[in-house]
Design a protein around this motif. Sequence first.
Motif, PDB file in Angstrom:
ATOM      1  N   ASP A 169      12.532   0.457  -7.545  1.00 26.66           N
ATOM      2  CA  ASP A 169      12.492   0.767  -6.078  1.00 26.66           C
ATOM      3  C   ASP A 169      11.284   1.624  -5.902  1.00 26.66           C
ATOM      4  O   ASP A 169      10.985   1.787  -4.753  1.00 26.66           O
ATOM      5  N   GLU A 172       6.657   0.567  -5.046  1.00 23.68           N
ATOM      6  CA  GLU A 172       5.521   0.639  -3.881  1.00 23.68           C
ATOM      7  C   GLU A 172       5.064   2.092  -3.732  1.00 23.68           C
ATOM      8  O   GLU A 172       3.670   2.274  -3.368  1.00 23.68           O
ATOM      9  N   THR A 173       6.001   2.931  -4.106  1.00 21.85           N
ATOM     10  CA  THR A 173       5.377   4.392  -3.736  1.00 21.85           C
ATOM     11  C   THR A 173       4.311   4.732  -4.750  1.00 21.85           C
ATOM     12  O   THR A 173       3.211   5.088  -4.631  1.00 21.85           O
ATOM     13  N   GLY A 175       2.400   2.657  -6.398  1.00 25.55           N
ATOM     14  CA  GLY A 175       1.444   1.755  -6.091  1.00 25.55           C
ATOM     15  C   GLY A 175       0.369   2.325  -5.141  1.00 25.55           C
ATOM     16  O   GLY A 175      -0.780   2.277  -5.301  1.00 25.55           O
ATOM     17  N   ALA A 176       1.041   2.850  -3.996  1.00 23.27           N
ATOM     18  CA  ALA A 176       0.456   3.535  -2.962  1.00 23.27           C
ATOM     19  C   ALA A 176      -0.278   4.880  -3.514  1.00 23.27           C
ATOM     20  O   ALA A 176      -1.606   4.802  -3.155  1.00 23.27           O
ATOM     21  N   ARG A 196       6.624   5.388   1.941  1.00 23.68           N
ATOM     22  CA  ARG A 196       7.316   4.254   1.242  1.00 23.68           C
ATOM     23  C   ARG A 196       8.601   5.190   0.472  1.00 23.68           C
ATOM     24  O   ARG A 196       9.707   4.657   0.620  1.00 23.68           O
TER      25      ARG A 196
END
Length: 222
Positions: A169, A172-173, A175-176, A196
């Motif tokens: 989960d 995305e954090t 990845g950013a 995120r």
Amino acid sequence: MLFNDTDRARIAAAIAAAEATTAGEIVVIISTRAHRYTATMLAAAVLAAFVLPFIAVLAGWTPSLLVPDWDALDAATRERRGIEGFAAVQALVFVGALALVAGLRLDRALTPRGLRRDRVHHAAIMQFRARGLTATQGRTGVLLYLDEAEHVAEVIADEAVFARVAAEDWGETIGALIAGIKAGRAADGLVAAIERAGAVLAAHLPPRADDVNELPDALIEL
């Protein structure tokens, strides 16, 4: 320097906004310090000290180049001087190779990426403990840690978060965080990552009635 005062204010505001939607406590740390890999430097120097003199011997080098009147020495003295000469050459090669690797900062390039990631992970764990993220009331601390030099991001979560939020989960954090650094927009990347992370925490740990801000919102730069 990656951030100016405006960037720092934006990041602090993003942390405050994210924490308003969750019982989680978010701390953001970025490290811009280049790592030095002492073990790699020593290993490279030792390898050079063992291999290069042997190659030189195979290529025709002999201790007679270092010892005057070599042909006049008896066999026992030749053997002793030969060993001493070889050891001296090894020592010189070791010192030279160590100085070369350290001076040209080749230790990072020679260190496997997996070991470099382990160094970042260890640093993140140390900061997680040192900054009080294990001491929040509900054990809801979350550390967003970014190593700028290695382009590696870590999300470290305390017990209550770890029990509710799956590791994937945080994809995305992370990845950013990485995308922002690679694009040269570190502040934008951190703000997006914080948003995120806040959304992930809000879905699993809604705010409590007695919730207070236990940890500072300001960006921590190392």
